[in-house]
Design a protein around this motif. Structure first.
Motif, PDB file in Angstrom:
ATOM      1  N   MET A  95       0.834  -1.196   0.000  1.00  0.00           N
ATOM      2  CA  MET A  95       0.000   0.000   0.000  1.00  0.00           C
ATOM      3  C   MET A  95       0.872   1.252   0.000  1.00  0.00           C
ATOM      4  O   MET A  95       2.008   1.235   0.459  1.00  0.00           O
ATOM      5  N   LYS A  96       0.322   2.331  -0.467  1.00  0.00           N
ATOM      6  CA  LYS A  96       0.953   3.641  -0.353  1.00  0.00           C
ATOM      7  C   LYS A  96       0.230   4.370   0.770  1.00  0.00           C
ATOM      8  O   LYS A  96      -0.961   4.699   0.650  1.00  0.00           O
ATOM      9  N   ILE A  97       0.940   4.584   1.886  1.00  0.00           N
ATOM     10  CA  ILE A  97       0.314   5.034   3.124  1.00  0.00           C
ATOM     11  C   ILE A  97       0.864   6.386   3.540  1.00  0.00           C
ATOM     12  O   ILE A  97       2.086   6.592   3.582  1.00  0.00           O
ATOM     13  N   ALA A  98      -0.031   7.308   3.863  1.00  0.00           N
ATOM     14  CA  ALA A  98       0.354   8.580   4.475  1.00  0.00           C
ATOM     15  C   ALA A  98       0.128   8.472   5.980  1.00  0.00           C
ATOM     16  O   ALA A  98      -0.959   8.101   6.422  1.00  0.00           O
ATOM     17  N   VAL A  99       1.146   8.779   6.763  1.00  0.00           N
ATOM     18  CA  VAL A  99       1.029   8.826   8.219  1.00  0.00           C
ATOM     19  C   VAL A  99       1.116  10.289   8.642  1.00  0.00           C
ATOM     20  O   VAL A  99       2.118  10.959   8.379  1.00  0.00           O
ATOM     21  N   ILE A 100       0.059  10.773   9.280  1.00  0.00           N
ATOM     22  CA  ILE A 100       0.023  12.165   9.745  1.00  0.00           C
ATOM     23  C   ILE A 100       0.337  12.182  11.233  1.00  0.00           C
ATOM     24  O   ILE A 100      -0.414  11.641  12.048  1.00  0.00           O
ATOM     25  N   ALA A 101       1.446  12.800  11.598  1.00  0.00           N
ATOM     26  CA  ALA A 101       1.854  12.891  12.997  1.00  0.00           C
ATOM     27  C   ALA A 101       1.297  14.157  13.626  1.00  0.00           C
ATOM     28  O   ALA A 101       0.827  15.069  12.931  1.00  0.00           O
ATOM     29  N   HIS A 102       1.360  14.233  14.946  1.00  0.00           N
ATOM     30  CA  HIS A 102       1.143  15.536  15.574  1.00  0.00           C
ATOM     31  C   HIS A 102       2.397  16.380  15.339  1.00  0.00           C
ATOM     32  O   HIS A 102       3.459  15.856  14.976  1.00  0.00           O
ATOM     33  N   LEU A 103       2.295  17.682  15.528  1.00  0.00           N
ATOM     34  CA  LEU A 103       3.368  18.593  15.154  1.00  0.00           C
ATOM     35  C   LEU A 103       4.064  19.224  16.359  1.00  0.00           C
ATOM     36  O   LEU A 103       4.906  20.111  16.195  1.00  0.00           O
ATOM     37  N   LYS A 104       3.744  18.751  17.559  1.00  0.00           N
ATOM     38  CA  LYS A 104       4.287  19.382  18.762  1.00  0.00           C
ATOM     39  C   LYS A 104       5.793  19.201  18.878  1.00  0.00           C
ATOM     40  O   LYS A 104       6.522  20.126  19.254  1.00  0.00           O
ATOM     41  N   TYR A 105       6.262  17.984  18.582  1.00  0.00           N
ATOM     42  CA  TYR A 105       7.682  17.671  18.714  1.00  0.00           C
ATOM     43  C   TYR A 105       8.120  16.853  17.505  1.00  0.00           C
ATOM     44  O   TYR A 105       7.305  16.170  16.878  1.00  0.00           O
TER      45      TYR A 105
ATOM     46  N   GLU B  22       8.063  14.175   5.179  1.00  0.00           N
ATOM     47  CA  GLU B  22       7.711  15.516   4.714  1.00  0.00           C
ATOM     48  C   GLU B  22       7.601  16.415   5.941  1.00  0.00           C
ATOM     49  O   GLU B  22       6.651  16.323   6.718  1.00  0.00           O
ATOM     50  N   ALA B  23       8.598  17.277   6.152  1.00  0.00           N
ATOM     51  CA  ALA B  23       8.616  18.193   7.299  1.00  0.00           C
ATOM     52  C   ALA B  23       7.886  19.472   6.908  1.00  0.00           C
ATOM     53  O   ALA B  23       8.270  20.149   5.953  1.00  0.00           O
ATOM     54  N   VAL B  24       6.837  19.807   7.654  1.00  0.00           N
ATOM     55  CA  VAL B  24       5.937  20.871   7.202  1.00  0.00           C
ATOM     56  C   VAL B  24       6.041  22.162   7.990  1.00  0.00           C
ATOM     57  O   VAL B  24       5.609  23.204   7.509  1.00  0.00           O
ATOM     58  N   CYS B  25       6.594  22.125   9.210  1.00  0.00           N
ATOM     59  CA  CYS B  25       6.668  23.340  10.015  1.00  0.00           C
ATOM     60  C   CYS B  25       7.609  23.098  11.192  1.00  0.00           C
ATOM     61  O   CYS B  25       7.907  21.941  11.520  1.00  0.00           O
ATOM     62  N   PRO B  26       8.075  24.137  11.852  1.00  0.00           N
ATOM     63  CA  PRO B  26       8.843  23.935  13.079  1.00  0.00           C
ATOM     64  C   PRO B  26       7.959  23.283  14.146  1.00  0.00           C
ATOM     65  O   PRO B  26       6.735  23.428  14.121  1.00  0.00           O
ATOM     66  N   PRO B  27       8.548  22.554  15.100  1.00  0.00           N
ATOM     67  CA  PRO B  27       7.749  21.943  16.169  1.00  0.00           C
ATOM     68  C   PRO B  27       6.970  22.998  16.939  1.00  0.00           C
ATOM     69  O   PRO B  27       7.526  24.017  17.353  1.00  0.00           O
ATOM     70  N   THR B  28       5.681  22.773  17.104  1.00  0.00           N
ATOM     71  CA  THR B  28       4.824  23.785  17.740  1.00  0.00           C
ATOM     72  C   THR B  28       4.749  23.643  19.254  1.00  0.00           C
ATOM     73  O   THR B  28       4.200  24.513  19.921  1.00  0.00           O
ATOM     74  N   GLY B  29       5.302  22.568  19.802  1.00  0.00           N
ATOM     75  CA  GLY B  29       5.243  22.379  21.245  1.00  0.00           C
ATOM     76  C   GLY B  29       6.456  22.916  21.971  1.00  0.00           C
ATOM     77  O   GLY B  29       6.520  22.864  23.203  1.00  0.00           O
ATOM     78  N   ILE B  30       7.437  23.420  21.229  1.00  0.00           N
ATOM     79  CA  ILE B  30       8.626  23.997  21.845  1.00  0.00           C
ATOM     80  C   ILE B  30       8.350  25.472  22.067  1.00  0.00           C
ATOM     81  O   ILE B  30       8.297  26.277  21.130  1.00  0.00           O
ATOM     82  N   ALA B  31       8.126  25.817  23.328  1.00  0.00           N
ATOM     83  CA  ALA B  31       7.638  27.151  23.677  1.00  0.00           C
ATOM     84  C   ALA B  31       8.691  28.226  23.389  1.00  0.00           C
ATOM     85  O   ALA B  31       9.872  28.062  23.685  1.00  0.00           O
ATOM     86  N   LEU B  32       8.242  29.301  22.805  1.00  0.00           N
ATOM     87  CA  LEU B  32       9.063  30.492  22.616  1.00  0.00           C
ATOM     88  C   LEU B  32       8.370  31.653  23.319  1.00  0.00           C
ATOM     89  O   LEU B  32       7.154  31.831  23.201  1.00  0.00           O
ATOM     90  N   ASP B  33       9.139  32.436  24.039  1.00  0.00           N
ATOM     91  CA  ASP B  33       8.545  33.490  24.867  1.00  0.00           C
ATOM     92  C   ASP B  33       7.764  34.514  24.060  1.00  0.00           C
ATOM     93  O   ASP B  33       6.805  35.101  24.550  1.00  0.00           O
ATOM     94  N   ASP B  34       8.190  34.736  22.812  1.00  0.00           N
ATOM     95  CA  ASP B  34       7.555  35.793  22.027  1.00  0.00           C
ATOM     96  C   ASP B  34       6.478  35.271  21.082  1.00  0.00           C
ATOM     97  O   ASP B  34       6.021  35.983  20.199  1.00  0.00           O
ATOM     98  N   VAL B  35       6.060  34.016  21.263  1.00  0.00           N
ATOM     99  CA  VAL B  35       5.040  33.428  20.396  1.00  0.00           C
ATOM    100  C   VAL B  35       3.773  33.172  21.206  1.00  0.00           C
ATOM    101  O   VAL B  35       3.804  32.464  22.213  1.00  0.00           O
ATOM    102  N   SER B  36       2.667  33.724  20.760  1.00  0.00           N
ATOM    103  CA  SER B  36       1.405  33.578  21.477  1.00  0.00           C
ATOM    104  C   SER B  36       0.735  32.262  21.124  1.00  0.00           C
ATOM    105  O   SER B  36       1.034  31.646  20.094  1.00  0.00           O
TER     106      SER B  36
END
Length: 374
Positions: A1-11, A54-68
């Motif tokens: 099969m050709k399978i897409a696995v969608i992970a969470h993006l936190k880490y 396929e890397a789509v964005c920086p990890p969203t669970g790594i807190a940055l002080d200036d990001v709301s």
């Protein structure tokens, strides 16, 4: 099969793993690739696997002080929209959704290919909104019976597919090493309760080593640092191999969830190494441990956990390994997901051609192997 696995993006889905969901997603994607499937893992930057990533964005669970929080939410929404666009163009046979976001569920009908969603957490908004939207037209797998109960208000039916671990990576060690001591592993966050593990180990009179990423700086400063001493050693954030070695060397492992733990991979990993476990009785942990491989205490009862540690440290290590082999072989987990994929591809194809009989589907061009075990 050709399978897409969608992970969470936190880490990132890469070693050293931030937690059990990252390790599970990595193992499943790599195991499916090794079995001959063409797997693409959609994940955050820094992810690594033996399949295509396929890397789509920086990890969203790594807190940055200036990001709301609002900005993080917008970033995740845009990233999952891009993932779903890529999946729609990718010619996949099936999508395995391991994300914690509603958008893949809400957009699933656009794909015109089947999707399977695995639930790894208790219900929370806005993820529940996506699950409810697909409750009647998508299979959902849950990792434990206790988690199935929590999702019952939203799902009439779920498939139980317990998490598995690599029994070769977490190899059996028939004897613990060095001075009698305990170990705790996991993310260093309040809901995992490592500060209570330190207190309980001291109550039991055992030195403690602990390992994991410092995911909450304030918690580390307020609850962990003041408890450090000659009898408590922080090992850092260990690689998979180093972690398995350290867990196998310990005389007892401690697990201190402060929420209803959906599964508890650290418990399965410990008993696979032959290391008995003392834990709070929460969520799925009582399903993993029995009296042969662990001892339980009431939630948040440090003194009770100290007593459980003294019981667990005397248990038979071979009995621990036997239970892990019986319940948590990752090959069995992968078999079950493959069977679910085949059944869902068949069901989806049958619905699309509007015919319920096997001969009619077979005449429509579906490969014969789809019917095996379906």
């Amino acid at each position: 099969m050709k399978i897409a696995v969608i992970a969470h993006l936190k880490y990132p889905i890469a070693q050293p793993f931030s937690g059990g969901l990252e390790m599970h997603t990595h193992f499943l994607a790599c195991a499916l690739q090794a079995r001959g499937h063409a797997v693409t893992l959609f994940a955050s930057k820094g992810s690594q696997a033996t399949c295509r990533v396929e890397a789509v964005c920086p990890p969203t669970g790594i807190a940055l002080d200036d990001v709301s929080e609002a900005r993080i939410d917008a970033q995740e929404h845009a990233a999952y929209a891009a993932i779903m666009d890529a999946v729609a163009r990718g010619g996949f046979d099936l999508v395995h959704n391991n994300s914690l976001h509603p958008l893949p569920l809400l957009r699933a009908p656009e794909l015109r290919v089947p999707m399977v969603t695995a639930l790894h957490t208790p219900p929370f908004e806005p993820f529940v909104r996506g699950v409810k939207a697909r409750a009647d037209d998508m299979p959902f797998a849950v990792v434990s019976e206790s988690l199935a109960e929590e999702w019952k208000p939203f799902l009439r039916e779920t498939r139980l597919i317990g998490n598995g671990i690599d029994l070769d990576a977490f190899a059996y060690q028939p004897k613990a090493s060095g001075q009698r001591h305990a170990i705790w592993t996991g993310r260093l966050v309040p809901e995992k309760g490592p500060h209570l593990a330190i207190d309980a180990a001291r109550a039991a009179g055992l030195p403690l080593v602990f390992a994991g990423p410092v995911s909450n700086a304030a918690y580390w400063s307020e609850e962990i640092l003041p408890r450090l001493g000659p009898d408590v050693t922080y090992l850092g954030h260990l690689s998979h191999r180093e972690l398995a070695q350290r867990v196998g060397e310990a005389h007892v492992a401690i697990c201190t969830p402060r929420w209803e733990e959906p599964f508890g991979l650290v418990v399965a990993e410990a008993i696979a190494c032959g290391t008995p476990v003392a834990a709070f009785s929460r969520g799925a942990i009582p399903d993993i441990l029995d009296g042969s491989c662990g001892a339980l205490a009431l939630a948040d009862d440090v003194e009770g956990l100290g007593r459980a540690i003294r019981v667990a440290v005397e248990l038979d290590r071979h009995a621990c390994r036997r239970r892990a082999e019986h319940l948590f072989d990752a090959n069995t987990m992968t078999d079950r997901y493959e069977a679910l994929y085949r059944a869902e591809i068949l069901r989806f194809a049958t619905l699309r051609v509007g015919k319920a009989s096997r001969p009619a589907c077979a005449e429509g061009g579906l490969p014969a192997e789809l019917f095996d075990d379906a």
